[in-house]
Each structure stands twice: as C-alpha cells, then as structure tokens.
Design an enzyme around this catalytic site. Sequence first.
Site: not given
Ligand code: SF4
Length: 365
Positions: A116, A277, A111, A94-95, A98, A314, A114, A321, A107
């Site tokens: 993603r 997000d 979360c 994206r940049y 990096r 974001d 999340c 960002k 994971c």
């Molecule tokens: S935010 Fe998403 S990628 Fe990060 S630990 Fe939690 S579930 Fe996994």
Amino acid sequence: MSRHTRHSTLRSVTDLVAHDLVAPTDQAVLEEVAARYAIAVTPHLVGLIASDAGNDPIARQFVPSADELVATTGERADPIGDDSHSPVPGIVHRYPDRVLLKLVHVCAVYCRFCFRREMVGPGKESALSDDAYRGALDYIRVHPEIWEVILTGGDPLMLSPRRLSEIMAELAAIDHVKVIRIHTRLPVADPARMSPELVTALKVQGATTWVALHANHPREFSEEARAACARLVDAGIPMVSQSVLLRGINDDAVTLAALMRAFVECRIKPYYLHHGDLAPGTAHLRTTLAQGQELMRALRGRVSGLCQPNYVLDIPGGHGKAPVGPQFLATHGSCAPDHEAAEETRYRVIDYCGDVHLYPPETGD
Ligand code: SF4
C-alpha cells in the site's frame, strides 16, 4: 552522528545520512525516492542495524534504495485491488465473511516493499474522517454476513489507546461481529509503544481480538520486541504471523526457519508467508514463485509443523489470496486394491527429503 545516539524516528534522507545509513553521494537520488514514498525508521530498529547497512536485512527493509525508481512490467499502485472492492471509504469487502477496515494511513515505520506504499505515509489521507468512519460502521452493521473485521491501514496501533478502545467497543457492539483482527508491525518496530494501556484497549467484551504481527527477519525479535509480544499473549490475545518473502532479506532456508521459530517461541502461530506483491519499484526485493516454492519445501524438512506458514499470492486485481505451493502430491494413475474394491486413484507423494513414494503403496512396498 553515531547511529546509536538517542534520537527520534528518522524521517528524511538527511536524517539517514546523518546516521550513516546512506552515503552522502546517494542523497540526491534518494531525495527523488523520498518525494514519492514515505520514510520512517524508529530508533529501536536503527539500533538493530549492523555496521554494514548496505547488506543488513533490517536496513534493506526500511532504508530507501535508488532501485525504487525502477518500474517494471505488471507493477501497479493498487497491487491487490483494494479500490475495486471498496463499497464505502475505509472498507474493503473482498470475501463474504470479513472486511478490512482501514482506519489510518500512517505507520511507525515505512517498509520499502509495502503493497500500500502509494496510500500510506504523511501527505496521504491520514485517517478516516468521522463521517467516513460512521459510514464504514453502518456498512458493517447492515451486512450480517460479516463475522470478522480486520483493522489494517496503515498501522491501526498508531491510534491512541483511548481511541482504539472506543472503536473496539463500537465494533464489538455489532451482534454479528465476533472477531476483530488487528494487523500491526508495532511490537517489532517500536516495542515500547506496545504499552499495557494499548494492550488493554484491544480487549473488548462481545468479540474476540486476534493480533497478526508482521515481521520478516529473526533479528526483528529483539528482547524488547519479544517482551511486547508477551504483553499481548499474556493478556489472552492470540497472535498469528505474517511475513513477506523478500530477496536478500529472508530468501534462504536458514533465515526463514529462524524467523518462523522466533514467531513460535513468542507464542505466535506462523500464518502467512506472502509472495512479494507487484507494488511499484519493488522488483529488486521480489523473488520468483519457483524460489518461494523451493524455500517452502526446504522449510518442511527443516522445522516443526508448528513453524509452517501458508505461502500465498494475492492475485492482482483483487481476486483474493491463493496458496501457491509447493505441491507434495501428484496423480500417478489408478489402481484397484482387490477385485471387490472400487478403482482408486494412485498418487505420487513427495516426502520432506524430496523422495517420491506411491500412495497407496504397490504390493510389497
Ligand atoms: S507493510 Fe505498509 S502498511 Fe504495513 S507497516 Fe509496512 S509500510 Fe505500514
């Protein structure tokens, strides 16, 4: 079953019911959530959840809610536009200086907010194939402008120490890669897994390793989690933080201040406070930008400069960002300090108490 009985990671609604983390009457609707988004709550985190799980800031981060079935305007499967900046599988560029290297899609915990969430968890593509991994390395090799590689996912520390150490060595062998940054939740989600072998695997000749720890509430800094962070820092690995501003979890100045202090106490420099997000089904955990700015203003008056993160958004669509405030400086007009000096802009500066001052001051101030 008691919540504190020894058990393995809770991965289903049935597990959560058995540990009194959700009511049996909610099971049917939560099965619908589970069919779409992965569940995992480690025994360590279960042990941190208070008896009133419904309002507990740890439970709210990991125990699913029926609100996740509610889609709101603007939410999208790829809220920060990873796909539109992915030249080859596993890489997000994206940049200029990096890239993200997404090695795994699993994971230790999942979360509920999340960004993603549509891409992580069992049943999603679990890891880069060997060919795709080789292709990603080749991409980094032929782009000399890439100074930093950010391992993310999923949680890259789910890989074995042996595999991680091979990957670190292959990245560090690329001349222009000077920094390898690892984004993880493992030290707070499952501190025992942050073993000395895993720490050793992160250190490599030829590149500097940084670790960015994701944590959102001061109670995540258990004694075990603090010890896991200390293993990393004592090994000479510098750490920064990232947190997400979450409604009902850390959206008050007292909690945010305690969270940032906990990072600093663990020798982790607060880095990013992300605005939530637009991930699907997460509106119940998002604040407004105005609330975030107000909290950042309160934080500035409350805690040391060491404890100040950047509040960032974001930009949906993959535009990167942007720091989103608050502003402490506004143009007031212009002034000429004396007849020889060039005309200078005069500003209104807001101090940590909210009082406004002119800069440069007017004569006599
Ligand atoms: S935010 Fe998403 S990628 Fe990060 S630990 Fe939690 S579930 Fe996994």
